[in-house]
Design a protein around this motif. Structure first.
Motif, PDB file in Angstrom:
ATOM      1  N   PHE A  30       0.857  -1.184   0.000  1.00 40.61           N
ATOM      2  CA  PHE A  30       0.000   0.000   0.000  1.00 40.61           C
ATOM      3  C   PHE A  30       0.894   1.235   0.000  1.00 40.61           C
ATOM      4  CE2 PHE A  30      -2.318  -3.302   2.388  1.00 40.61           C
ATOM      5  CZ  PHE A  30      -3.429  -3.429   1.567  1.00 40.61           C
ATOM      6  N   THR A  32       1.266   5.704  -0.996  1.00 45.12           N
ATOM      7  CA  THR A  32       0.664   6.987  -1.375  1.00 45.12           C
ATOM      8  C   THR A  32       1.598   7.807  -2.266  1.00 45.12           C
ATOM      9  OG1 THR A  32       1.404   7.798   0.795  1.00 45.12           O
ATOM     10  CG2 THR A  32      -0.917   7.192   0.582  1.00 45.12           C
ATOM     11  N   ARG A  72      -0.155  -1.241  -4.861  1.00 41.42           N
ATOM     12  CA  ARG A  72      -1.250  -0.265  -4.972  1.00 41.42           C
ATOM     13  C   ARG A  72      -0.703   1.120  -4.680  1.00 41.42           C
ATOM     14  NH1 ARG A  72      -6.329  -3.671  -2.571  1.00 41.42           N
ATOM     15  NH2 ARG A  72      -5.700  -5.645  -3.515  1.00 41.42           N
ATOM     16  N   ASP A  74      -2.040   4.089  -4.758  1.00 36.34           N
ATOM     17  CA  ASP A  74      -2.899   5.150  -4.239  1.00 36.34           C
ATOM     18  C   ASP A  74      -3.875   4.596  -3.202  1.00 36.34           C
ATOM     19  OD1 ASP A  74      -4.030   7.626  -3.911  1.00 36.34           O
ATOM     20  OD2 ASP A  74      -5.375   7.428  -5.635  1.00 36.34           O
ATOM     21  N   GLU A  75      -3.351   3.844  -2.237  1.00 41.23           N
ATOM     22  CA  GLU A  75      -4.206   3.293  -1.178  1.00 41.23           C
ATOM     23  C   GLU A  75      -3.488   3.503   0.149  1.00 41.23           C
ATOM     24  OE1 GLU A  75      -5.933  -0.478  -2.094  1.00 41.23           O
ATOM     25  OE2 GLU A  75      -6.783  -0.735  -0.074  1.00 41.23           O
ATOM     26  N   GLU A  91      -6.195  -1.511   7.931  1.00 42.11           N
ATOM     27  CA  GLU A  91      -7.295  -0.713   7.374  1.00 42.11           C
ATOM     28  C   GLU A  91      -6.727   0.325   6.425  1.00 42.11           C
ATOM     29  OE1 GLU A  91      -9.947   0.955  10.263  1.00 42.11           O
ATOM     30  OE2 GLU A  91     -10.211  -0.970  11.265  1.00 42.11           O
ATOM     31  N   THR A  92      -7.397   0.451   5.292  1.00 36.61           N
ATOM     32  CA  THR A  92      -6.963   1.445   4.314  1.00 36.61           C
ATOM     33  C   THR A  92      -8.131   2.353   3.957  1.00 36.61           C
ATOM     34  OG1 THR A  92      -7.584   0.294   2.260  1.00 36.61           O
ATOM     35  CG2 THR A  92      -5.518  -0.383   3.318  1.00 36.61           C
ATOM     36  N   THR A  93      -7.866   3.310   3.109  1.00 37.09           N
ATOM     37  CA  THR A  93      -8.925   4.193   2.650  1.00 37.09           C
ATOM     38  C   THR A  93      -9.957   3.446   1.816  1.00 37.09           C
ATOM     39  OG1 THR A  93      -7.279   4.793   0.974  1.00 37.09           O
ATOM     40  CG2 THR A  93      -7.695   6.391   2.702  1.00 37.09           C
ATOM     41  N   ASP A  94      -9.608   2.241   1.336  1.00 40.10           N
ATOM     42  CA  ASP A  94     -10.532   1.476   0.486  1.00 40.10           C
ATOM     43  C   ASP A  94     -11.187   0.297   1.178  1.00 40.10           C
ATOM     44  OD1 ASP A  94      -9.612   3.215  -1.393  1.00 40.10           O
ATOM     45  OD2 ASP A  94      -8.779   1.700  -2.746  1.00 40.10           O
ATOM     46  N   ASP A  95     -10.472  -0.364   2.125  1.00 43.53           N
ATOM     47  CA  ASP A  95     -10.956  -1.656   2.609  1.00 43.53           C
ATOM     48  C   ASP A  95     -10.189  -2.029   3.876  1.00 43.53           C
ATOM     49  OD1 ASP A  95     -12.395  -4.017   2.633  1.00 43.53           O
ATOM     50  OD2 ASP A  95     -11.969  -4.510   0.543  1.00 43.53           O
TER      51      ASP A  95
END
Ligand SMILES: Cc1cc2nc3c(=O)[nH]c(=O)nc-3n(C[C@H](O)[C@H](O)[C@H](O)COP(=O)(O)OP(=O)(O)OC[C@H]3O[C@@H](n4cnc5c(N)ncnc54)[C@H](O)[C@@H]3O)c2cc1C
Length: 186
Positions: A30, A32, A72, A74-75, A91-95
């Protein structure tokens, strides 16, 4: 469910993911994409005579994906919590994902390590052993977050590799060496 969740996709995180994915562990990175590498030009990475930091990132992400990791770009990871009987929820911004191992590689941002209440050294870096394992089992911290000033890409990549080799050794039940020799190379 990934075996290994890597938080941060700079040289440290990508190096960890390269080794774990190449050797059969399901690995997700993950990121950014705020790596310092976008400000750098490398003349001091052995084996590479000259490369911009951004080009280094493009090549390395491709290499890591070639070996099977899910990168990924952008997660963002918002939280990491240990699970009672081993492993972690990420925990991520998506899931949210469960993983057996977590490798922190968030550069100089140590906030996730602080939230996890791992031990810190007196100089404010995350305290790790030679394998880059933190005071929490199966949680690793690598790269700029474990170093006061020794901020070089090759050192970060070495930290990531150390974490991965320790994870692979635990999984295989013996010291693991990621040795390729010319006869094996397709
Ligand atoms: C101006 C400048 C010039 C430099 N020049 C050189 C040089 O010539 N040679 C050299 O060897 N080194 C150089 N460096 C140092 C080099 O860039 C660092 O040593 C290296 O990038 C550290 O790698 P890292 O993987 O630890 O962290 P980083 O490369 O910082 O990567 C951390 C990654 O984690 C991501 N991240 C952070 N938090 C989260 C989160 N919660 N969820 C998901 N992703 C997250 C970030 O977006 C980032 O992509 C330079 C640095 C700077 C600032």
């Amino acid at each position: 469910m990934p075996d290994v969740a890597v938080v941060g996709g700079g040289p440290a995180g990508l190096s960890a993911a390269l080794f774990t994915a190449k050797n059969g562990l399901e690995t997700v990175v993950f990121d950014t994409d705020e790596t310092w590498m976008h400000k750098a030009h490398l003349f001091n990475y052995p084996g590479i005579r000259s490369i911009s930091g951004s080009e280094f990132m493009t090549v390395t992400r491709g290499q890591v994906r070639d070996r099977g990791a899910d990168v990924r770009e952008d997660e963002e990871v918002t939280d990491v919590e240990p699970i009672g009987d081993g492993g972690f929820t990420v925990e991520t911004t998506d899931d949210a994902y469960d993983a057996d191992y977590v490798v922190l590689a968030t550069g100089a941002d140590r906030s996730i390590a602080e939230d996890l209440a791992v031990e810190f050294a007196d100089d404010g870096t995350v305290d790790v052993d030679l394998d880059t394992e933190t005071s929490i089992d199966d949680l690793y911290a690598t790269g700029a977050m474990v170093r006061d000033e020794e901020w070089q890409a090759v050192i970060a990549a070495g930290d990531g590799a150390s974490a991965a080799l320790d994870i692979l050794s635990k999984e295989k039940g013996e010291h693991f060496h990621d040795f390729d020799v010319p006869d094996d190379v397709a």
